[in-house]
Each structure stands twice: as structure tokens, then as C-alpha cells.
Design a protein around this motif. Structure first.
Motif, PDB file in Angstrom:
ATOM      1  N   ARG A  36      46.576  49.321  94.439  1.00 22.92           N
ATOM      2  CA  ARG A  36      47.153  49.342  95.783  1.00 22.92           C
ATOM      3  C   ARG A  36      48.675  49.118  95.773  1.00 22.92           C
ATOM      4  NH1 ARG A  36      42.604  46.069  96.261  1.00 22.92           N
ATOM      5  NH2 ARG A  36      43.917  44.191  96.318  1.00 22.92           N
ATOM      6  N   CYS A  37      49.243  49.076  94.582  1.00 24.35           N
ATOM      7  CA  CYS A  37      50.656  48.690  94.481  1.00 24.35           C
ATOM      8  C   CYS A  37      51.625  49.844  94.282  1.00 24.35           C
ATOM      9  CB  CYS A  37      50.841  47.691  93.335  1.00 24.35           C
ATOM     10  SG  CYS A  37      50.085  46.078  93.663  1.00 24.35           S
ATOM     11  N   GLU A  44      44.374  45.049  91.202  1.00 24.08           N
ATOM     12  CA  GLU A  44      45.274  44.987  92.349  1.00 24.08           C
ATOM     13  C   GLU A  44      46.352  46.070  92.254  1.00 24.08           C
ATOM     14  OE1 GLU A  44      47.050  41.213  92.987  1.00 24.08           O
ATOM     15  OE2 GLU A  44      45.163  40.113  92.925  1.00 24.08           O
TER      16      GLU A  44
END
Length: 268
Positions: free
Chosen positions: A30-31, A27
Motif C-alpha cells: 500500500r506504500c 504493508e
């Protein structure tokens, strides 16, 4: 010394490789923020230091095992001695830090910290120097609490690179306490947990009490005078050999968190 923009461009160009090396959740890909790439920030509590002339920056990375959910190492942790306080830690369950945007911010900082310590160090050094310059302009004392939601001990390393900045942290890792005595600008407060057997001599201890802010803190803990730890976060300003009392904090499911934390709170 490179400019911030150059460092950020390199991080962005290597981001996929950095995340892969870090071992955190994918994840994190996308951070990484499109703007305001900053490791250090502030909180309501650290801002209270302004009133006593302390300009504080704090770092929030993924607490406990948050960054490793869904990976092959789900029990890996940035808080190696977390114990049952993992159920009530700031990042997971309490306050505004449990909001999704904050989780994303914690995750990219953790990925950078674990995936490229050199680029992480370059970026945070720029931020600490900027904090020092700002504090000088304002006539304030610059201070950094690196482990705002983790327990890595990296603040000790930063303190050697920035001797004119006060660094401080809470820790459950007792072996770090004696080493911190050798660093004039690094202060550690021992964080009590259900695993604690005694209060380390010569160090203050932070204790979470099962109270709300409308309640009075206990007067004593293990023979030590209790002071409030919520009036300011500048732990290096505390008198010696005291217990720093902290109120139990949780978000919406306060009763649920209180139940899961029961053994921790009773272990005092």
C-alpha cells in the motif's frame, strides 16, 4: 534509455510480485506512491551543501530491521553491523524521519531495492543523470549519499556508472573501506560503534557525542582532531584523518532513547 514514466508503469504493474520477492512487510503493498515516484531526495543537512556549491541528493530506505517487522525474517537488516546504534538510528527514533509518511516512503524504496534491483537501478540512474544535468546548469558539483539511513554499500556500484558524480556514505562495514580506495568518486567515512576496536588508518571516523548543539564538541577523539559533522553533510570535502563529530539526536522520547543508547555512547 527508457523514459521515467515507462519505468514507473512497469514497477506499478509488477508491484505485488516485487513486494513478494523482496521479503519486506506486506504493508509495502500500500506504500507505492501515486505520484512523485522518486528514490532520491534531500534533507536539511544535505541542503547546507548549496552554500559551498554542492548539489546533494540523498536516499532514505528502511534502516536496520524496520522493513522486516512482522515477517518471517524480523532480524534481517539493511545495516548489517548496526549494533546498539539501532536504538538511536535516524530512521527509527530521531528527527522528522520517524513520521509515518516517511516510513511509508522508506518501505516502498526498500521493497523495490530488494525485489527488483534492475528496475531500482534503472529508476535511480535516471535520477542521478537528472541531478548531474541540474548541477551543470547551476555550476555546482553533483553529489549523492545513497545510504542516508541504511548501510548497503550500493553507492559504490552507482559510482562506477556515474563517474562525474561524487558519491559518499558512512559505513560500519570495515571491509568496504579499502575497496572504496579504488573508486575515485566514492568516499566512505567509518562510523564508530560499540563494536569498534580501533580507528581504521587512512579513513575518517564519524562519532556520535552525547551533546546538544549548545555544547562544544570535544577537541580530540582517539588522538584525532574533531570537526563538526553538522555544518555540512559533504563528507568527501573533509580533511583527512579527522574525527567527524555528530550531535546525539532523538525525537520526542529523548530521555528514553538516551537511556537505551547509553552503552553505545559510553563505549567511545
Amino acid at each position: 534509455m527508457r523514459r521515467r514514466a515507462e519505468v514507473v508503469r512497469q514497477i506499478r504493474s509488477e508491484w505485488h510480485a516485487i513486494v513478494k520477492r523482496s521479503g519486506v512487510s506486506r504493508e509495502a503493498l500500500r506504500c507505492f506512491p501515486s505520484h512523485r515516484v522518486e528514490i532520491l531526495g534531500a534533507s536539511v543537512k544535505t541542503l547546507k551543501g548549496d552554500a559551498i556549491g554542492i548539489l546533494t541528493a540523498v536516499g532514505y530506505m528502511s534502516p536496520h530491521s524496520e522493513a522486516f517487522a512482522g515477517t518471517s525474517t524480523p532480524h534481517r537488516s539493511l545495516c548489517p553491523k548496526a549494533g546498539e546504534c539501532g536504538d538511536i538510528c535516524l530512521g527509527h527514533n530521531s528527527g522528522m524521519l520517524s513520521m509515518s509518511p516517511s516510513k511509508r516512503a522508506r518501505l516502498w524504496k526498500t521493497a523495490l531495492f530488494l525485489g527488483s534491483r534492475s528496475l531500482f537501478g534503472e529508476l535511480i540512474d535516471l535520477e542521478v543523470r537528472a541531478l548531474e544535468r541540474k548541477a551543470d546548469r547551476l555550476g555546482m558539483v553533483p553529489a549523492v549519499r545513497f545510504d542516508g539511513s541504511s548501510d548497503t554499500g550500493y553507492g559504490a556500484i552507482l559510482s562506477t556508472r556515474h563517474p562525474n558524480v561524487r558519491f559518499y556514505d558512512y559505513t560500519k562495514v570495515e571491509s568496504r573501506l579499502e575497496r572504496s580506495k579504488k573508486l575515485a568518486n566514492y568516499h566512505l567515512t567509518y562510523s564508530w560503534s560499540e563494536k569498534s576496536r580501533s580507528v581504521p588508518r587512512g579513513f575518517n571516523v564519524a562519532v556520535v557525542f552525547d551533546s546538544t548543539k549548545s555544547d562544544a564538541l570535544p577537541a580530540r577523539f582517539r588522538g584525532r582532531r574533531v570537526i563538526s559533522g553538522d555544518e555540512t553533510d559533504a563528507r568527501f570535502m573533509d580533511p583527512s584523518t579527522v574525527a567527524v563529530g555528530l550531535y546525539f539526536k532523538a525525537a520526542a522520547d529523548r530521555d528514553g532513547h538516551r537511556s537505551r543508547a547509553e552503552r553505545f555512547l559510553q563505549s567511545r
